[in-house]
Design a protein around this motif. Sequence first.
Motif, mmCIF file in Angstrom:
data_model
loop_
_atom_site.group_PDB
_atom_site.id
_atom_site.type_symbol
_atom_site.label_atom_id
_atom_site.label_comp_id
_atom_site.label_asym_id
_atom_site.label_seq_id
_atom_site.Cartn_x
_atom_site.Cartn_y
_atom_site.Cartn_z
ATOM 1 N N UNK A 9 -66.421 7.340 4.874
ATOM 2 C CA UNK A 9 -65.264 7.522 4.111
ATOM 3 C C UNK A 9 -65.048 6.880 3.002
ATOM 4 N N UNK A 10 -64.052 6.834 2.520
ATOM 5 C CA UNK A 10 -63.844 6.591 0.770
ATOM 6 C C UNK A 10 -63.590 4.898 0.607
ATOM 7 N N UNK A 116 -62.971 16.092 -1.727
ATOM 8 C CA UNK A 116 -61.991 16.605 -1.549
ATOM 9 C C UNK A 116 -60.704 15.693 -2.071
ATOM 10 N N UNK A 117 -61.048 14.455 -1.963
ATOM 11 C CA UNK A 117 -59.872 13.345 -2.211
ATOM 12 C C UNK A 117 -59.399 13.552 -3.767
ATOM 13 N N UNK A 125 -56.851 22.575 -7.758
ATOM 14 C CA UNK A 125 -57.234 23.543 -6.862
ATOM 15 C C UNK A 125 -58.810 23.241 -6.222
ATOM 16 N N UNK A 126 -59.116 22.891 -5.127
ATOM 17 C CA UNK A 126 -60.617 22.489 -4.780
ATOM 18 C C UNK A 126 -61.449 23.750 -5.044
ATOM 19 N N UNK A 127 -61.214 24.847 -4.810
ATOM 20 C CA UNK A 127 -62.009 26.190 -5.063
ATOM 21 C C UNK A 127 -62.252 26.625 -6.603
ATOM 22 N N UNK A 128 -61.654 26.018 -7.261
ATOM 23 C CA UNK A 128 -61.965 26.245 -8.778
ATOM 24 C C UNK A 128 -62.979 25.138 -9.390
ATOM 25 N N UNK A 129 -63.591 24.281 -8.547
ATOM 26 C CA UNK A 129 -64.680 23.470 -9.248
ATOM 27 C C UNK A 129 -65.955 24.226 -9.213
ATOM 28 N N UNK A 130 -66.630 23.854 -10.247
ATOM 29 C CA UNK A 130 -68.077 24.444 -10.501
ATOM 30 C C UNK A 130 -68.999 23.249 -10.088
ATOM 31 N N UNK A 131 -70.223 23.182 -10.597
ATOM 32 C CA UNK A 131 -71.413 22.291 -10.291
ATOM 33 C C UNK A 131 -70.826 20.915 -10.529
ATOM 34 N N UNK A 132 -70.886 19.892 -9.614
ATOM 35 C CA UNK A 132 -70.861 18.555 -10.169
ATOM 36 C C UNK A 132 -72.102 17.935 -10.579
ATOM 37 N N UNK A 133 -71.595 16.726 -11.368
ATOM 38 C CA UNK A 133 -72.944 16.051 -11.801
ATOM 39 C C UNK A 133 -72.741 14.657 -12.000
ATOM 40 N N UNK A 134 -73.587 13.682 -12.166
ATOM 41 C CA UNK A 134 -73.567 12.113 -12.286
ATOM 42 C C UNK A 134 -73.658 11.834 -13.761
#
Length: 253
Positions: A9-10, A116-117, A125-134
Amino acid sequence: MSLVFIGLGLFDVRDITVKGLERARECDCLFAEFYTSRLMGSDVGEIEELVGMDVRVLDRDEVEGSDLILDMAEDCDVGFFVGGDSMIATTHNDIRLRALERGIDTEVVHAPSIYTAAPGLAGLQNYKFGRSATIAFPYKGNVPKSGYKAVRENRERGLHTLLFLDIKEDRFMSPVEGLECLLEVERLVGDGVVTDDLPVVVVGRAGSSSPEVRAGRVGELVDCEFGGPMHILIVPGDLHFLEEEALQMFGLD
């Protein structure tokens, strides 16, 4: 014999699921890694006290450069603790696939995830996210460009970008350091992606009793002070009116 991936978890030991705790107690031995993520609200001693067993913390070389976990899983039931959800990092998926190739049964026990957090806390809105990165720490004077490229690609499509901040041993990249890295790449590339006017959301200590959410422009946030780690950045894309209202509540003009 089996290998069980258990998400922690977080923030602290209270974030582990009931299923995760039950499966951990059924294992013969327990390992953990904290270089991809970390519980800032608990240490390994508290995890051991909760589970009632010793937990061996592995470094990157022991996880990625050896077959220690897989060799053990051929002889007994092994539990592998990881921060956040147990299958977010590609490292864990690689271990799972190698276990299956060796005929080792695997199980995945999920847990709360920053994926999601952070959007939930920011009102996006979670479904509007594209590719994540570091955003990685500069290495030998070079600033990695992966975070900048992800922002550019996602904003061209109107999508939000989740940017992880690097962890190196006991050093946690701050939001200001992350923004400075993006600005440095902008100076080198000059595509006009990361400007002082670019809106950004900082989410800190998700899962704790006092999470931090602050929205603003790069030029403002780069001079701000933020609380203790860990943090994550969100660069918004096209905003729904409810998302606009949320970011205004968190400080975006």
